[in-house]
Design an enzyme around this catalytic site. Structure first.
Site, short mmCIF file in Angstrom:
data_model
loop_
_atom_site.label_atom_id
_atom_site.label_comp_id
_atom_site.label_asym_id
_atom_site.label_seq_id
_atom_site.Cartn_x
_atom_site.Cartn_y
_atom_site.Cartn_z
N LYS A 45 -12.78 12.05 -1.97
CA LYS A 45 -13.51 10.95 -2.23
C LYS A 45 -13.93 10.42 -0.89
CE LYS A 45 -11.12 6.97 -2.88
NZ LYS A 45 -11.29 5.79 -2.34
N ASN A 46 -13.03 10.06 0.01
CA ASN A 46 -13.50 9.21 1.07
C ASN A 46 -14.38 10.15 2.39
OD1 ASN A 46 -11.96 7.50 0.26
ND2 ASN A 46 -10.14 7.44 1.44
N CYS A 66 -9.33 -2.65 -2.84
CA CYS A 66 -8.00 -2.89 -3.22
C CYS A 66 -7.39 -4.07 -2.25
CB CYS A 66 -7.10 -1.44 -2.82
SG CYS A 66 -7.79 -0.17 -4.00
N ARG A 78 -11.15 5.96 -10.49
CA ARG A 78 -11.83 5.73 -9.59
C ARG A 78 -11.75 6.93 -8.40
NH1 ARG A 78 -10.06 1.78 -6.07
NH2 ARG A 78 -11.46 2.86 -4.75
N ARG A 88 -8.93 -7.86 4.77
CA ARG A 88 -9.68 -6.44 5.19
C ARG A 88 -10.83 -6.83 6.05
NH1 ARG A 88 -9.30 -2.16 0.33
NH2 ARG A 88 -10.11 -0.80 2.13
N ASP A 124 -2.30 6.27 2.33
CA ASP A 124 -2.95 6.27 0.70
C ASP A 124 -1.96 7.24 0.14
OD1 ASP A 124 -5.01 5.00 1.23
OD2 ASP A 124 -6.36 6.44 1.52
N1 EPU Z 1 -9.30 -3.17 10.70
C1 EPU Z 1 -9.60 -4.36 11.19
N2 EPU Z 1 -11.03 -4.63 11.56
C2 EPU Z 1 -11.86 -3.88 11.00
C3 EPU Z 1 -11.53 -2.47 10.28
C4 EPU Z 1 -10.16 -2.50 9.73
O1 EPU Z 1 -8.71 -5.37 11.85
O2 EPU Z 1 -13.00 -4.17 11.44
C5 EPU Z 1 -7.83 -3.04 10.25
C6 EPU Z 1 -7.55 -3.18 8.48
O3 EPU Z 1 -7.48 -4.24 8.24
C7 EPU Z 1 -6.47 -2.07 8.47
C8 EPU Z 1 -6.74 -1.09 9.40
O4 EPU Z 1 -7.65 -1.79 10.56
O5 EPU Z 1 -5.25 -2.82 8.68
C9 EPU Z 1 -7.18 0.18 8.89
O6 EPU Z 1 -8.50 -0.27 8.17
P1 EPU Z 1 -9.56 0.88 8.00
O7 EPU Z 1 -10.88 0.40 8.53
O8 EPU Z 1 -8.91 2.21 8.66
O9 EPU Z 1 -9.77 1.07 6.39
P2 EPU Z 1 -10.62 1.43 5.41
O10 EPU Z 1 -11.93 2.08 6.10
O11 EPU Z 1 -11.15 0.11 4.93
C10 EPU Z 1 -10.10 3.57 4.56
C11 EPU Z 1 -9.90 4.33 3.09
C12 EPU Z 1 -8.56 3.63 2.57
C13 EPU Z 1 -7.45 3.85 3.43
C14 EPU Z 1 -7.75 3.46 4.81
C15 EPU Z 1 -6.78 4.01 5.93
C16 EPU Z 1 -12.25 4.76 2.53
C17 EPU Z 1 -13.29 4.49 1.46
N3 EPU Z 1 -11.24 4.01 2.49
O12 EPU Z 1 -10.25 2.31 4.24
O13 EPU Z 1 -8.49 4.54 1.37
O14 EPU Z 1 -6.18 3.47 2.84
O15 EPU Z 1 -8.99 4.05 5.49
O16 EPU Z 1 -6.48 5.27 5.85
O17 EPU Z 1 -12.39 5.70 3.38
C18 EPU Z 1 -8.11 4.67 -0.89
O18 EPU Z 1 -8.92 5.85 -0.72
O19 EPU Z 1 -7.16 4.58 -1.86
C19 EPU Z 1 -8.01 3.82 0.30
C20 EPU Z 1 -7.85 2.73 0.09
#
Ligand code: EPU
Length: 431
Positions: free
Chosen positions: A22-23, A117, A399, A122, A307
């Site tokens: 998915k990701n 989520c 999803r 975030r 995850d």
């Molecule tokens: N963060 C910041 N600033 C930013 C971006 C992130 O402080 O600009 C912090 C977040 O608050 C968090 C950490 O960095 O504490 C990691 O966040 P990240 O950006 O890595 O998460 P994401 O890209 O929003 C993706 C996956 C999530 C998974 C996370 C961590 C996708 C679409 N989503 O989210 O997957 O939990 O990486 O591995 O790739 C899921 O598939 O169920 C899911 C939630």
């Protein structure tokens, strides 16, 4: 609205096939905008998040041709809109990848602030910082629209203050066509980052270092279309590994990359589960004793994936002894604990720590899926619990998991889906 009913206590046996990641898919679909040509994407998982991303691409003006449930041809030759409507963006956090992709292609984009989520705050500050370093101006319009615009983009050195999957993806997308060298330091190393880089390199990009914490991107003038097959889903595979470990039995998990599953394999071995990963694309799980306790800390890849945190919590709920889970990525990812407690689990949460006193049995009860991975954990809990467990909110699980009810039933679970009229329980936010 639907609910899933599981009569638990049955062991699992047989083979389960894992779909595309998915990701990776939700990053690669917007990445097709970086060419004006045709990309054929194979091994896409047939899940809601992918359908929303394909629908968004279509709405922007790309031609999206269905070949089969896992293969689409995407023609991005036509002119495209640069604004992703709120009703699409709000369903899916990954919709913010259209910011990076459209910035790279058209030098401007606007996307409503993504939902996601509910794991606490975030932020997208690292995405914004990176776009600005590449030469874009970032602003916020009414209705929480984020707008990025640039006269021109130019490669630069970007140091991420936190390891972020989303920021790494968005900055790769924005930088591939920017002249000069872009370096992303403290980049995320998840398998889906590598998959995105492989896809873009096949299109003609020059990206090195994906899978390490320094990614280098030499901007190229243009990209061409290609045919690409998405990697297997690490988290779907991990979920079935833990399901087999917790419910007991012997399961072959097929179409996986065992290397991506090493942190999960290591924890299952610590729990006394038999795991054989000495294959190119399979993992064999055998579980016939009560699992032992172990501690788990979630971290960015190659650490134990956040995850998979709710799923392993179910296994540890019935393990022999006390386990501690420490959440190292999100501020608030223990909301599901309340649901497990309804089944008799004994879990105390203190901030980002959960202390789990293993109990001998969980007992079926009505519970709900609060989000995608919490929902997957509720399915595993239902398999483990004696008696009947009814799970609401299964649209969250749909999803990210293709045919999960059918796959578990084929492994011998007593599981079925039923429609329930409940207008209040509609899908709202996604990750
Ligand atoms: N963060 C910041 N600033 C930013 C971006 C992130 O402080 O600009 C912090 C977040 O608050 C968090 C950490 O960095 O504490 C990691 O966040 P990240 O950006 O890595 O998460 P994401 O890209 O929003 C993706 C996956 C999530 C998974 C996370 C961590 C996708 C679409 N989503 O989210 O997957 O939990 O990486 O591995 O790739 C899921 O598939 O169920 C899911 C939630």
């Amino acid at each position: 609205m639907e609910k899933v009913i599981i009569n638990g206590g049955k062991t699992l046996s047989g083979t389960v096939d894992i779909g595309g990641a998915k990701n990776a898919a939700v990053a690669i679909i917007p990445a097709t905008l970086l060419t004006r040509g045709v990309c054929r994407l194979e091994n896409l998982p047939d899940i809601k998040d992918v359908n929303i991303m394909l629908g968004t691409l279509k709405q922007l003006g790309a031609k999206v041709k269905y070949i089969n449930p896992h293969t689409y041809e995407i023609d991005t030759t036509p002119e495209v809109d640069t604004e992703v409507p709120d009703e699409l963006a709000k369903h899916l956090r990954a919709s913010y990848y259209f910011l990076g992709a459209l910035l790279g292609r058209e030098k401007c984009a606007s996307v409503a602030m993504p939902g996601g989520c509910d794991f606490g705050v975030r932020p997208i500050d690292q995405h914004i910082k990176g776009f600005e370093l590449l030469g874009a101006k970032v602003g916020f319009r009414e209705n929480a629209m984020v707008e990025v615009k640039a006269e021109s983009l130019l490669g630069n050195q970007i140091y991420l203050d936190v390891v972020s999957v989303g920021a790494t993806v968005n900055l790769i997308l924005a930088a591939v066509l920017a002249p000069g060298l872009t370096t992303i330091e403290q980049a995320a190393k998840e398998p889906h980052i590598v998959d995105l880089a492989n896809f873009l390199n096949l299109m003609g990009a020059k990206i090195t270092g994906a899978g390490t914490d320094v990614i280098k991107i030499h901007g190229v003038k243009q990209l061409k279309g290609c045919t690409y097959s998405i990697i297997p889903d690490q988290i779907e595979a991990g979920t079935y590994m833990v399901a087999a470990a917790a419910a007991g039995g012997e399961v072959i998990i097929r179409n996986v990359i065992p290397k991506h599953l090493e942190s999960i394999t290591a924890k299952l071995l610590e729990c006394g589960i038999e795991v054989d990963d000495d294959f190119d694309d399979e993992i064999h799980i055998k579980s016939d004793v009560r699992p032992k306790r172990c501690n788990v800390k979630t971290l960015p890849h190659p650490g134990f994936p956040t995850d998979m945190q709710p799923q392993i919590a179910v296994l540890l709920s019935v393990a022999d002894g006390t386990s501690i889970i420490s959440e190292g990525v999100w501020d608030n990812r223990f909301r599901y604990v309340e649901q497990l407690a309804r089944l008799g689990a004994s879990i105390n949460v203190e901030g980002k720590l959960a202390v789990i006193e293993g109990v001998e049995h969980l007992k079926g009860a009505p519970i709900k899926a609060d989000d995608l991975r919490a929902g997957a954990a509720m399915f595993i809990a239902g398999l483990v619990a004696t008696g009947t467990t009814e799970i609401r909110g299964v649209e969250h699980v749909d999803r990210g998991y293709e045919k999960i009810v059918e796959k578990l039933a084929a492994l011998g679970a007593d599981i079925k889906r039923e429609i329930v009229p409940d207008p209040a329980g509609s899908l709202n936010e996604v990750g």
